[in-house]
Design an enzyme around this catalytic site. Sequence first.
Site, mmCIF file in Angstrom:
data_model
loop_
_atom_site.group_PDB
_atom_site.id
_atom_site.type_symbol
_atom_site.label_atom_id
_atom_site.label_comp_id
_atom_site.label_asym_id
_atom_site.label_seq_id
_atom_site.Cartn_x
_atom_site.Cartn_y
_atom_site.Cartn_z
ATOM 1 N N ARG A 51 -12.202 4.132 2.716
ATOM 2 C CA ARG A 51 -12.987 3.869 3.924
ATOM 3 C C ARG A 51 -13.989 4.994 4.192
ATOM 4 O O ARG A 51 -13.750 6.157 3.872
ATOM 5 C CB ARG A 51 -12.066 3.686 5.132
ATOM 6 C CG ARG A 51 -11.124 2.502 4.999
ATOM 7 C CD ARG A 51 -10.429 2.174 6.305
ATOM 8 N NE ARG A 51 -9.683 3.281 6.866
ATOM 9 C CZ ARG A 51 -8.461 3.630 6.491
ATOM 10 N NH1 ARG A 51 -7.856 2.967 5.512
ATOM 11 N NH2 ARG A 51 -7.841 4.635 7.071
ATOM 12 N N PHE A 92 0.513 -3.028 4.210
ATOM 13 C CA PHE A 92 -0.876 -3.360 4.523
ATOM 14 C C PHE A 92 -1.864 -2.944 3.445
ATOM 15 O O PHE A 92 -3.062 -3.203 3.557
ATOM 16 C CB PHE A 92 -1.293 -2.679 5.833
ATOM 17 C CG PHE A 92 -0.476 -3.070 7.030
ATOM 18 C CD1 PHE A 92 0.183 -4.288 7.082
ATOM 19 C CD2 PHE A 92 -0.371 -2.214 8.114
ATOM 20 C CE1 PHE A 92 0.930 -4.657 8.195
ATOM 21 C CE2 PHE A 92 0.370 -2.570 9.231
ATOM 22 C CZ PHE A 92 1.022 -3.784 9.279
ATOM 23 N N GLY A 93 -1.390 -2.271 2.404
ATOM 24 C CA GLY A 93 -2.275 -1.656 1.419
ATOM 25 C C GLY A 93 -3.252 -2.601 0.752
ATOM 26 O O GLY A 93 -4.424 -2.269 0.561
ATOM 27 N N HIS A 94 -2.774 -3.800 0.396
ATOM 28 C CA HIS A 94 -3.639 -4.763 -0.290
ATOM 29 C C HIS A 94 -4.807 -5.175 0.605
ATOM 30 O O HIS A 94 -5.970 -5.088 0.201
ATOM 31 C CB HIS A 94 -2.841 -6.003 -0.710
ATOM 32 C CG HIS A 94 -1.747 -5.716 -1.681
ATOM 33 N ND1 HIS A 94 -1.980 -5.452 -3.015
ATOM 34 C CD2 HIS A 94 -0.402 -5.619 -1.516
ATOM 35 C CE1 HIS A 94 -0.829 -5.227 -3.624
ATOM 36 N NE2 HIS A 94 0.137 -5.315 -2.733
ATOM 37 N N SER A 109 0.501 5.998 -3.077
ATOM 38 C CA SER A 109 -0.228 4.742 -2.899
ATOM 39 C C SER A 109 -1.716 5.044 -2.796
ATOM 40 O O SER A 109 -2.185 6.067 -3.307
ATOM 41 C CB SER A 109 0.270 4.063 -1.622
ATOM 42 O OG SER A 109 0.023 4.918 -0.503
ATOM 43 N N SER A 110 -2.460 4.188 -2.111
ATOM 44 C CA SER A 110 -3.892 4.437 -1.908
ATOM 45 C C SER A 110 -4.138 5.713 -1.111
ATOM 46 O O SER A 110 -5.235 6.273 -1.154
ATOM 47 C CB SER A 110 -4.534 3.246 -1.196
ATOM 48 O OG SER A 110 -3.902 3.012 0.044
#
Length: 274
Positions: free
Chosen positions: A143, A15-17, A234-235
């Site tokens: 976020r 789901f990262g993108h 990752s993010s």
Amino acid sequence: MKVLFRSDSSSQIGFGHIKRDLVLAKQYSDVSFACLPLEGSLIDEIPYPVYELSSESIYELINLIKEEKFELLIIDHYGISVDDEKLIKLETGVKILSFDDEIKPHHCDILLNVNAYAKASDYEGLVPFKCEVRCGFSYALIREEFYQEAKENREKKYDFFICMGGTDIKNLSLQIASELPKTKIISIATSSSNPNLKKLQKFAKLHNNIRLFIDHENIAKLMNESNKLIISASSLVNEALLLKANFKAICYVKNQESTATWLAKKGYEVEYKY
């Protein structure tokens, strides 16, 4: 400005993108997405118009740009190459913003690498001369709840927090949790799209030190309530850095290697699981 994001999500891709695209999308007033309807995708959770593509054909994307008169194309997709970008530019003249996580060549007007390791000089000779290069932690797409949580000093409820992204197709969360002492309270965050969810749920039932959170609304708070984070490279790394958290990064796919290498050089704990 009419903006089109070309991005995908699925149980396999993760789901990262899409998640980071949704943060960037808030900067624009007229946004649409073009996505393939893959198994386990987040299409239904995208709060913008979504054009469901029938194929990976670049010509289908080109025709969509022409028909709907999009002015900015934002590409966050490893399957779209520099040659594809050249073709899109040639056929449509659309302004292109390309995400990059691996220091690869791109034919775009704006290059965006949101990873902490990235710097503009990495892209010398890889992008057009007039390309605007946006790199590094200052461009991180995080976020709002993480910025709010960074101001909070939470009581630590958990010894460890584990998150290997929303899908965790390698079931690393279970593997990592099983290697930690059973005397430690462990929180595991995942999503309902995790193909190994039933195994995780069974594991959590058998171990009273495990707290399993599925589709949790405030991951930032969970992270801030934990003494140590074990996260994918990752993010999640940018989020951990913002929280100034104690963390260990797990690198398990190629596109995480640059982040993992940078973290190791900076003295952070890194582990490779291929």
